[in-house]
Scaffold this active site. Structure first.
Site, short mmCIF file in Angstrom:
data_model
loop_
_atom_site.label_atom_id
_atom_site.label_comp_id
_atom_site.label_asym_id
_atom_site.label_seq_id
_atom_site.Cartn_x
_atom_site.Cartn_y
_atom_site.Cartn_z
N CYS A 1 0.81 -1.23 0.00
CA CYS A 1 0.00 0.00 0.00
C CYS A 1 0.84 1.27 0.00
O CYS A 1 0.32 2.36 -0.23
CB CYS A 1 -0.95 0.00 1.19
SG CYS A 1 -2.14 -1.33 1.06
N ASN B 1 -10.17 -0.06 -0.47
CA ASN B 1 -8.71 0.01 -0.49
C ASN B 1 -8.22 -0.52 -1.84
O ASN B 1 -8.25 -1.72 -2.09
CB ASN B 1 -8.16 -0.83 0.67
CG ASN B 1 -6.64 -0.78 0.78
OD1 ASN B 1 -5.97 -0.26 -0.11
ND2 ASN B 1 -6.12 -1.33 1.86
N HIS C 1 -3.40 7.20 2.44
CA HIS C 1 -3.80 5.89 1.90
C HIS C 1 -5.15 5.53 2.50
O HIS C 1 -5.41 5.79 3.68
CB HIS C 1 -2.74 4.85 2.29
CG HIS C 1 -3.15 3.45 1.99
ND1 HIS C 1 -3.57 3.07 0.73
CD2 HIS C 1 -3.24 2.34 2.78
CE1 HIS C 1 -3.89 1.78 0.76
NE2 HIS C 1 -3.71 1.32 1.99
O1 UT7 Z 1 -3.86 -1.18 3.42
C1 UT7 Z 1 -2.96 -2.09 3.96
C2 UT7 Z 1 -2.94 -2.07 5.42
N1 UT7 Z 1 -4.14 -2.66 5.95
C3 UT7 Z 1 -4.79 -2.04 6.91
O2 UT7 Z 1 -4.41 -0.95 7.27
C4 UT7 Z 1 -5.95 -2.76 7.56
C5 UT7 Z 1 -5.81 -2.65 9.05
N2 UT7 Z 1 -6.86 -3.39 9.77
C6 UT7 Z 1 -8.12 -2.96 9.79
O3 UT7 Z 1 -8.48 -2.01 9.14
C7 UT7 Z 1 -9.07 -3.65 10.72
O4 UT7 Z 1 -8.35 -4.52 11.57
C8 UT7 Z 1 -10.18 -4.46 9.98
C9 UT7 Z 1 -11.14 -3.52 9.28
C10 UT7 Z 1 -9.55 -5.41 8.98
C11 UT7 Z 1 -11.00 -5.28 11.00
O5 UT7 Z 1 -11.54 -4.40 11.98
P1 UT7 Z 1 -11.37 -4.72 13.53
O6 UT7 Z 1 -12.08 -3.68 14.26
O7 UT7 Z 1 -9.88 -4.88 13.77
O8 UT7 Z 1 -12.14 -6.08 13.67
P2 UT7 Z 1 -11.61 -7.49 14.19
O9 UT7 Z 1 -10.76 -8.13 13.13
O10 UT7 Z 1 -11.06 -7.35 15.55
O11 UT7 Z 1 -12.98 -8.26 14.28
C12 UT7 Z 1 -14.00 -7.90 15.21
C13 UT7 Z 1 -15.16 -8.82 15.03
C14 UT7 Z 1 -14.78 -10.29 15.04
O12 UT7 Z 1 -15.82 -11.00 15.68
P3 UT7 Z 1 -15.69 -11.44 17.22
O13 UT7 Z 1 -14.47 -12.31 17.28
O14 UT7 Z 1 -15.56 -10.17 18.00
O15 UT7 Z 1 -16.98 -12.18 17.45
C15 UT7 Z 1 -14.74 -10.66 13.59
O16 UT7 Z 1 -14.99 -12.04 13.37
O17 UT7 Z 1 -15.77 -8.59 13.76
C16 UT7 Z 1 -15.87 -9.82 13.04
N3 UT7 Z 1 -15.76 -9.55 11.63
C17 UT7 Z 1 -16.81 -9.23 10.85
N4 UT7 Z 1 -18.11 -9.11 11.12
C18 UT7 Z 1 -18.92 -8.76 10.12
C19 UT7 Z 1 -14.63 -9.53 10.87
N5 UT7 Z 1 -14.95 -9.20 9.60
C20 UT7 Z 1 -16.29 -9.01 9.57
C21 UT7 Z 1 -17.18 -8.66 8.55
N6 UT7 Z 1 -18.49 -8.54 8.86
N7 UT7 Z 1 -16.79 -8.41 7.28
#
Ligand code: UT7
Length: 326
Positions: free
Chosen positions: A113, A283, A253
């Site tokens: 990225c 993204n 970004h």
């Molecule tokens: O561009 C390159 C660099 N990349 C980035 O900068 C991305 C950085 N990371 C992020 O932006 C975030 O970590 C994400 C958007 C990918 C995820 O957000 P988060 O707030 O970190 O969520 P999480 O992974 O901690 O997941 C929270 C909950 C989980 O459920 P439980 O375990 O709390 O029951 C996931 O299973 O959300 C769940 N979850 C979803 N729920 C509905 C994960 N993906 C989804 C989804 N829809 N698509």
């Protein structure tokens, strides 16, 4: 001599994948996607045999038309991408061939990225040394080619697109003023494509295990991105004696709205000065920053101070200070 951005072009494929569409494909919902990422829809390149180069070609054509130059005038074309048409030859070569840039040499640059920023910093050197007069820097990715549309944690995040800028020499007090770029290979396993390279070449098993798609551990990447992007943006401001009042635009970004907001807060820059189009495109990896410049081009004024900032897989991150040149 300094390098200045003298034209920009962008391309987004016409097909759109909305959050409602994704609700039908995986266990997700519009509210989760919008509140956790800021994304509502993304563009997807469809069509047999179409790849990253085809989007890049359209972006470069726009740029040439705007600047009134022929592709034959281009000396060097650098393509930042993680989704090259093929592992080799370089997508830059293919773009040059398709647009008829017969006098240009080129190469691909992989910094995930942060690729566009790394490529602008690199391309600028060829202008500053006097080696080239016209350098095109492309950021293009067909992320849909490496997204696993059964993995809800990643498939909601990415879209396809391409953006390109032309770098030319200037003796004005405008242009690419400074850059701070960083890498840390310790982060490589948090966001990567596990197989298909020389460590794990493709086999029936790696394909069956879906290892040719993006693997991301979101939380550690999120934490590193918030810290990395905010720190490096503050660092480039301090190094160049820029206050938040001096900054006309933050061009971040577009990975997550929450990462963008944290960076703007750290810089003390109000939301009215932050380019945000993540809701429309998701993204697009290497294309996010040039696509922002395209969307805001009509609002940019000569002499505006821009801070371009990114964080991505690798880990890679950085910021570039640009004084807008037209
Ligand atoms: O561009 C390159 C660099 N990349 C980035 O900068 C991305 C950085 N990371 C992020 O932006 C975030 O970590 C994400 C958007 C990918 C995820 O957000 P988060 O707030 O970190 O969520 P999480 O992974 O901690 O997941 C929270 C909950 C989980 O459920 P439980 O375990 O709390 O029951 C996931 O299973 O959300 C769940 N979850 C979803 N729920 C509905 C994960 N993906 C989804 C989804 N829809 N698509």
């Amino acid at each position: 001599m300094r390098a200045a951005i003298t034209a920009i072009g962008g391309y987004l494929p016409p097909d759109i994948l909305t959050n409602a569409d994704l609700e039908k494909m995986v266990d997700t919902n519009d509210e989760w996607i919008r509140s956790r990422t800021g994304i509502s829809e993304r563009h997807i390149l469809k069509g047999e045999g179409l790849g990253t180069s085809d989007m890049a070609v359209e972006a470069v054509k726009v740029l040439c038309e705007k600047r009134g130059i022929s592709p034959m005038d281009i000396d060097l074309l650098i393509c930042a991408t993680v989704t090259p048409d093929h592992l080799f030859p370089a997508t830059a070569n293919i773009i040059c061939d398709k647009i008829g840039a017969k006098n240009a040499w080129g190469y691909d640059l992989g910094a995930a990225c942060s690729g566009f920023l790394f490529a602008v910093a690199t391309g600028s050197q060829f202008i500053e040394t006097g080696k080239c007069k016209k350098v095109v820097v492309v950021g293009a990715d067909k992320m849909s080619s490496i997204v696993d549309y059964t993995d809800r944690a990643t498939c909601v995040l990415f879209g396809d697109g391409a953006g390109a800028v032309l770098l030319e020499p200037t003796e004005d007090d405008n242009g690419i003023m400074d850059s701070i770029l960083k890498t840390d290979g310790h982060g490589r396993h948090y966001l990567y494509q596990k197989s298909g390279g020389s460590v794990n070449p493709s086999t029936a098993e790696t394909v069956a295990n879906r290892e040719h798609f993006i693997t991301q551990d979101g939380q550690p990447v999120f934490k590193a991105a918030v810290m990395g992007m905010a720190d490096v943006s503050a660092e480039i401001m301090e190094k160049n004696n820029l206050t938040s009042d001096d900054v006309a635009w933050l061009v971040p970004h577009q990975a997550n709205l929450r990462i963008i907001d944290a960076t703007a807060r750290r810089m003390g820059v109000g939301s009215e000065k932050v380019m945000i189009n993540i809701h429309k495109y998701g993204n697009t990896t290497s294309a996010t920053i040039p696509l922002c410049l395209c969307d805001w081009e009509s609002q940019l004024k000569k002499g505006d101070n821009l801070v371009l900032a990114a964080f991505g897989g690798g880990f890679t991150w950085g910021a570039i200070y640009v004084k807008w040149a037209y």
